[in-house]
Design a protein around this motif. Structure first.
Motif, PDB file in Angstrom:
ATOM      1  N   PHE A   1      35.971  36.064  46.346  1.00  0.00           N
ATOM      2  CA  PHE A   1      34.967  35.853  45.302  1.00  0.00           C
ATOM      3  C   PHE A   1      35.546  34.861  44.299  1.00  0.00           C
ATOM      4  CE2 PHE A   1      32.300  36.788  41.683  1.00  0.00           C
ATOM      5  CZ  PHE A   1      31.069  36.968  42.280  1.00  0.00           C
ATOM      6  N   VAL A   2      34.858  33.749  44.141  1.00  0.00           N
ATOM      7  CA  VAL A   2      35.361  32.656  43.317  1.00  0.00           C
ATOM      8  C   VAL A   2      34.509  32.552  42.062  1.00  0.00           C
ATOM      9  CG1 VAL A   2      35.901  30.216  43.282  1.00  0.00           C
ATOM     10  CG2 VAL A   2      36.014  31.443  45.399  1.00  0.00           C
ATOM     11  N   THR A   3      35.151  32.433  40.924  1.00  0.00           N
ATOM     12  CA  THR A   3      34.389  32.247  39.691  1.00  0.00           C
ATOM     13  C   THR A   3      34.819  30.962  38.990  1.00  0.00           C
ATOM     14  OG1 THR A   3      35.976  33.571  38.469  1.00  0.00           O
ATOM     15  CG2 THR A   3      34.025  34.692  39.288  1.00  0.00           C
ATOM     16  N   GLN A   4      33.937  30.520  38.086  1.00  0.00           N
ATOM     17  CA  GLN A   4      34.124  29.198  37.500  1.00  0.00           C
ATOM     18  C   GLN A   4      35.289  29.087  36.540  1.00  0.00           C
ATOM     19  OE1 GLN A   4      30.484  29.994  37.677  1.00  0.00           O
ATOM     20  NE2 GLN A   4      29.489  28.021  37.733  1.00  0.00           N
ATOM     21  N   ASN A   5      35.833  30.223  36.062  1.00  0.00           N
ATOM     22  CA  ASN A   5      36.936  30.095  35.111  1.00  0.00           C
ATOM     23  C   ASN A   5      38.290  30.013  35.802  1.00  0.00           C
ATOM     24  OD1 ASN A   5      36.838  32.754  35.891  1.00  0.00           O
ATOM     25  ND2 ASN A   5      37.417  33.544  33.915  1.00  0.00           N
ATOM     26  N   GLY A   6      38.301  29.673  37.075  1.00  0.00           N
ATOM     27  CA  GLY A   6      39.551  29.392  37.750  1.00  0.00           C
ATOM     28  C   GLY A   6      40.227  30.609  38.341  1.00  0.00           C
ATOM     29  N   ARG A   7      39.510  31.705  38.479  1.00  0.00           N
ATOM     30  CA  ARG A   7      40.124  32.905  39.057  1.00  0.00           C
ATOM     31  C   ARG A   7      39.466  33.219  40.392  1.00  0.00           C
ATOM     32  NH1 ARG A   7      40.423  36.122  33.393  1.00  0.00           N
ATOM     33  NH2 ARG A   7      42.253  35.033  32.626  1.00  0.00           N
ATOM     34  N   VAL A   8      40.292  33.596  41.337  1.00  0.00           N
ATOM     35  CA  VAL A   8      39.807  33.887  42.686  1.00  0.00           C
ATOM     36  C   VAL A   8      40.229  35.306  43.043  1.00  0.00           C
ATOM     37  CG1 VAL A   8      39.841  33.158  45.083  1.00  0.00           C
ATOM     38  CG2 VAL A   8      40.120  31.461  43.301  1.00  0.00           C
ATOM     39  N   TRP A   9      39.242  36.132  43.388  1.00  0.00           N
ATOM     40  CA  TRP A   9      39.534  37.499  43.824  1.00  0.00           C
ATOM     41  C   TRP A   9      39.520  37.515  45.341  1.00  0.00           C
ATOM     42  CZ3 TRP A   9      36.703  40.857  46.852  1.00  0.00           C
ATOM     43  CH2 TRP A   9      37.104  42.197  46.857  1.00  0.00           C
ATOM     44  N   LEU A  10      40.500  38.179  45.940  1.00  0.00           N
ATOM     45  CA  LEU A  10      40.498  38.232  47.405  1.00  0.00           C
ATOM     46  C   LEU A  10      41.037  39.571  47.881  1.00  0.00           C
ATOM     47  CD1 LEU A  10      43.740  37.475  48.432  1.00  0.00           C
ATOM     48  CD2 LEU A  10      43.018  35.396  47.324  1.00  0.00           C
ATOM     49  N   LYS A  11      40.531  39.994  49.027  1.00  0.00           N
ATOM     50  CA  LYS A  11      40.957  41.266  49.608  1.00  0.00           C
ATOM     51  C   LYS A  11      40.835  41.149  51.116  1.00  0.00           C
ATOM     52  CE  LYS A  11      40.219  46.193  49.058  1.00  0.00           C
ATOM     53  NZ  LYS A  11      39.304  47.204  48.529  1.00  0.00           N
ATOM     54  N   GLY A  12      41.923  41.412  51.804  1.00  0.00           N
ATOM     55  CA  GLY A  12      41.895  41.259  53.255  1.00  0.00           C
ATOM     56  C   GLY A  12      42.308  42.524  53.968  1.00  0.00           C
TER      57      GLY A  12
ATOM     58  N   ASP B   1      39.362  38.727  28.196  1.00  0.00           N
ATOM     59  CA  ASP B   1      40.044  37.448  28.414  1.00  0.00           C
ATOM     60  C   ASP B   1      39.341  36.734  29.560  1.00  0.00           C
ATOM     61  OD1 ASP B   1      41.699  35.360  28.863  1.00  0.00           O
ATOM     62  OD2 ASP B   1      43.314  36.546  29.756  1.00  0.00           O
ATOM     63  N   ILE B   2      38.718  35.579  29.243  1.00  0.00           N
ATOM     64  CA  ILE B   2      38.008  34.841  30.295  1.00  0.00           C
ATOM     65  C   ILE B   2      38.639  33.473  30.526  1.00  0.00           C
ATOM     66  CG2 ILE B   2      35.812  36.025  30.041  1.00  0.00           C
ATOM     67  CD1 ILE B   2      34.882  33.561  28.403  1.00  0.00           C
ATOM     68  N   ASN B   3      39.899  33.310  30.136  1.00  0.00           N
ATOM     69  CA  ASN B   3      40.626  32.064  30.410  1.00  0.00           C
ATOM     70  C   ASN B   3      40.036  30.883  29.639  1.00  0.00           C
ATOM     71  OD1 ASN B   3      42.568  30.481  31.541  1.00  0.00           O
ATOM     72  ND2 ASN B   3      41.487  30.147  33.446  1.00  0.00           N
ATOM     73  N   ALA B   4      39.347  31.173  28.530  1.00  0.00           N
ATOM     74  CA  ALA B   4      38.813  30.101  27.688  1.00  0.00           C
ATOM     75  C   ALA B   4      39.486  30.189  26.329  1.00  0.00           C
ATOM     76  CB  ALA B   4      37.304  30.238  27.545  1.00  0.00           C
ATOM     77  N   LYS B   5      39.093  29.302  25.413  1.00  0.00           N
ATOM     78  CA  LYS B   5      39.774  29.291  24.125  1.00  0.00           C
ATOM     79  C   LYS B   5      39.435  30.520  23.285  1.00  0.00           C
ATOM     80  CE  LYS B   5      36.429  26.222  21.882  1.00  0.00           C
ATOM     81  NZ  LYS B   5      35.980  26.841  20.623  1.00  0.00           N
TER      82      LYS B   5
ATOM     83  N   TYR C   1      50.030  22.724  24.898  1.00  0.00           N
ATOM     84  CA  TYR C   1      49.252  23.945  25.062  1.00  0.00           C
ATOM     85  C   TYR C   1      47.948  23.780  24.295  1.00  0.00           C
ATOM     86  CZ  TYR C   1      53.623  26.028  26.576  1.00  0.00           C
ATOM     87  OH  TYR C   1      54.783  26.288  27.242  1.00  0.00           O
ATOM     88  N   GLY C   2      46.870  24.265  24.850  1.00  0.00           N
ATOM     89  CA  GLY C   2      45.649  24.242  24.066  1.00  0.00           C
ATOM     90  C   GLY C   2      44.431  23.857  24.894  1.00  0.00           C
ATOM     91  N   PRO C   3      43.229  24.044  24.333  1.00  0.00           N
ATOM     92  CA  PRO C   3      42.964  24.597  23.022  1.00  0.00           C
ATOM     93  C   PRO C   3      43.201  26.103  22.988  1.00  0.00           C
ATOM     94  CG  PRO C   3      40.912  24.161  24.176  1.00  0.00           C
ATOM     95  CD  PRO C   3      42.001  23.663  25.043  1.00  0.00           C
ATOM     96  N   ARG C   4      43.812  26.553  21.919  1.00  0.00           N
ATOM     97  CA  ARG C   4      44.052  27.988  21.784  1.00  0.00           C
ATOM     98  C   ARG C   4      44.003  28.383  20.315  1.00  0.00           C
ATOM     99  NH1 ARG C   4      50.363  28.813  23.483  1.00  0.00           N
ATOM    100  NH2 ARG C   4      51.333  27.747  21.743  1.00  0.00           N
ATOM    101  N   GLU C   5      44.084  29.707  20.104  1.00  0.00           N
ATOM    102  CA  GLU C   5      43.958  30.232  18.742  1.00  0.00           C
ATOM    103  C   GLU C   5      45.069  29.717  17.839  1.00  0.00           C
ATOM    104  OE1 GLU C   5      43.561  34.440  17.925  1.00  0.00           O
ATOM    105  OE2 GLU C   5      42.326  34.590  19.726  1.00  0.00           O
ATOM    106  N   VAL C   6      44.755  29.609  16.556  1.00  0.00           N
ATOM    107  CA  VAL C   6      45.735  29.089  15.609  1.00  0.00           C
ATOM    108  C   VAL C   6      46.502  30.250  14.989  1.00  0.00           C
ATOM    109  CG1 VAL C   6      46.053  27.524  13.693  1.00  0.00           C
ATOM    110  CG2 VAL C   6      44.009  27.358  15.048  1.00  0.00           C
ATOM    111  N   HIS C   7      47.807  30.132  15.020  1.00  0.00           N
ATOM    112  CA  HIS C   7      48.656  31.089  14.293  1.00  0.00           C
ATOM    113  C   HIS C   7      49.607  30.306  13.409  1.00  0.00           C
ATOM    114  CE1 HIS C   7      47.277  34.666  16.239  1.00  0.00           C
ATOM    115  NE2 HIS C   7      47.394  34.076  17.414  1.00  0.00           N
TER     116      HIS C   7
END
Lengths: 260, 261
Positions: free
Chosen positions: A206-217, A101-105, B60-66
């Motif tokens: 650590f910041v990545t382009q898919n909107g997720r930020v990892w942090l540890k303090g 899961d990379i937070n994309a479609k 919501y979207g874009p997301r998978e179609v169900h």
């Protein structure tokens, strides 16, 4: 993986130019200019049918760069591009590939040949066949990976790799999600914001382009302050002088909460 | 409060002073309030109060179609789910989606689709969920308006917003923005939606009886009202960001002054 995790990204230049100027907030359908001779439609814009107006496609900030008019989005989803670093969550695995899961479609695909541990070559002239199963790294469902996108387009699922600097499995820490278009703001011009956050809260980020930020303090108090700061940055991403304001905010909050 | 009237309509829909039953002029809209970003879990959301109508929209979207067989290999699809709450009207509305809901879902989807770049997202779906909490006439127009707002809030690239309004004829006079009782007891009812990109009509339905010559008058009156609605939509989208910008500028100015002293 206790390296100095500096995520230097040349692509995050959108927000940073002439940061001091107040930018107009525009919405879809708004006419940006009717002067089509001197300006060209850039990112997030389109010409209308008669080709006499440039209009905005997104809710965002209007920006003029040379003779291009761009709209920097304030809201939106992540679209994977080759070369992006992403924070991926392994959701499924089979002998052929991991599904992430990379937070994309689409889910990202991680094939074992792209997880070969660094420092070893995969086969060589005169050598035997490549022994993928010996050299490849093994992951489990639920693991958090920092991966790089090898290929992505609008038709096929993005392909990931964990071979490279700073890439691989993440252990410990906290991951938070923010709106992907606001990631450049968390990094700031030439990484100024992220450096400030690291220095003041003594956390690894650590910041990545898919909107997720990892942090540890060091302790939970610092981590909490950092999370609140990042949420504040994301909600005020369109304002000017954000780095100075955040610095002030963090110093004040530290005094208030009595943490060093 | 909804009007409690059961199949009994007043003889005239105008008061003695020439105003309508709710005290409006013929060209006057009901009070409209819009807000964006009201649903945290949605990618984009909006809330609308239009007279007695109260409507939520979530995108919501874009997301998978169900179900998966609905997916198109060459482009994305836009699905709209218009639903009325059981308590939104005087008689209990049966919760199962009926003929009316399916129709309205379809027309809203057709109305908004030309504005999106669906060909850029093959095999995916954008989904708009519209919940009517309180209904008092003109919910299809209000739903179209709020759906466009929610899409813009989600950051989905679109050519422009859509605004929609119902124009009608009651007791022989052309009026804008029909309320529930005017809709039922009036002569004619004409919902109109306009896409501001090229100013094309995106929805035109008609019910009742009127003269064909009157259609142009209807459209002119509707266009003036639609401009007002569009302005409210723009303000609703921008206000969240502009307010914060102004606040920070003010505080920044103060700090600079302090520094000078």
């Amino acid at each position: 993986m206790e390296q100095d995790e500096e995520s230097v990204d040349d692509e995050f230049e959108d927000f940073e130019d002439d940061e001091e100027a107040i930018r107009d907030v525009v919405v879809p359908g708004e006419v940006l200019t009717e002067d089509v001779k001197n300006f060209l439609p850039g990112r997030g814009t389109i010409l209308n049918k008669e080709k006499n107006k440039i209009i905005s496609l997104n809710i965002g900030l209007k920006q003029i760069k040379k003779n291009y008019i761009n709209v920097i989005p304030l809201r939106g989803f992540y679209t994977p591009r080759p070369g992006d670093k992403v924070m991926a969550l392994v959701v499924d695995k089979n002998p052929v590939k991991y599904k992430c899961d990379i937070n994309a479609k689409d889910f990202g695909q991680l094939k074992p040949k792209n997880t070969i541990k660094s420092g070893r070559t995969r086969g060589f002239r005169g050598g035997g066949p490549p022994q993928d199963d010996v050299n490849t790294e093994k992951f489990d469902i639920g693991d958090i990976l920092v991966a790089k996108i090898l290929s992505a387009d609008r038709l096929n699922k993005p392909e990931l790799t964990t071979v490279g600097k700073y890439l691989g499995k993440k252990t410990g820490g906290i991951i938070i999600s923010i709106d992907p278009p606001k990631i450049p703001r968390v990094i700031g011009r030439n990484g100024s914001m992220i450096k400030m956050l690291k220095n003041l809260t003594k956390c690894n980020i650590f910041v990545t382009q898919n909107g997720r930020v990892w942090l540890k303090g060091e302790n939970i108090a610092h981590e909490r302050l950092l999370i609140e700061s990042i949420n504040k940055i994301s909600s005020e991403a369109h304002t000017v002088g954000l780095t100075d304001r955040m610095q002030e905010y963090i110093i004040n909050e530290k005094k208030k909460r009595g943490i060093e | 409060m909804p009007l409690i009237i059961k199949d009994e309509y007043p003889e005239t829909l105008f008061r003695k002073d020439g105003k309508r039953l709710d005290g409006r002029d013929v060209n006057e809209l009901r009070p409209i309030k819009m807000e964006v970003g009201v649903i945290k879990n949605a990618d984009g959301s909006a809330y609308l109060e239009w007279g007695n109508n109260k409507i939520f929209a979530a995108v919501y979207g874009p997301r998978e179609v169900h179900p998966h067989h609905l997916a198109k290999p060459d482009r994305g699809i836009l699905r709209v789910f218009y639903r009325m709450a059981t308590y939104s009207v005087f008689d209990r509305k049966r919760p199962a989606p009926g003929r009316r809901e399916k129709e309205i879902s379809m027309i809203i989807s057709d109305c908004i689709e030309p504005l999106l770049f669906l060909e850029l997202y093959p095999g995916t779906s954008f989904e708009i969920f519209i919940e009517v909490m309180d209904a008092d006439g003109g919910t299809r127009c209000a739903s179209t308006t709020v759906a466009a707002l929610a899409l813009a809030d989600a950051g989905i690239p679109m050519k422009s917003l859509v605004s929609s309004i119902a124009v009608g004829k009651i007791d022989g006079k052309i009026v804008v923005d029909l309320s529930g009782i005017e809709d039922k007891a009036g002569n004619a009812d004409l919902p109109i939606a306009i896409t501001w990109y090229n100013e094309e009509l995106s929805l035109l339905q008609f019910d009742g009886d009127m003269n064909l010559d009157e259609l142009n008058d209807f459209l002119d009156i509707a266009k003036n009202a639609l401009k007002d609605i569009h302005q409210i939509q723009l303000d609703a989208l921008k206000s969240k960001y502009v307010k914060l910008q102004e606040e920070t500028n003010k505080s920044k100015g103060k700090n600079e002054k302090k520094g000078d002293e």
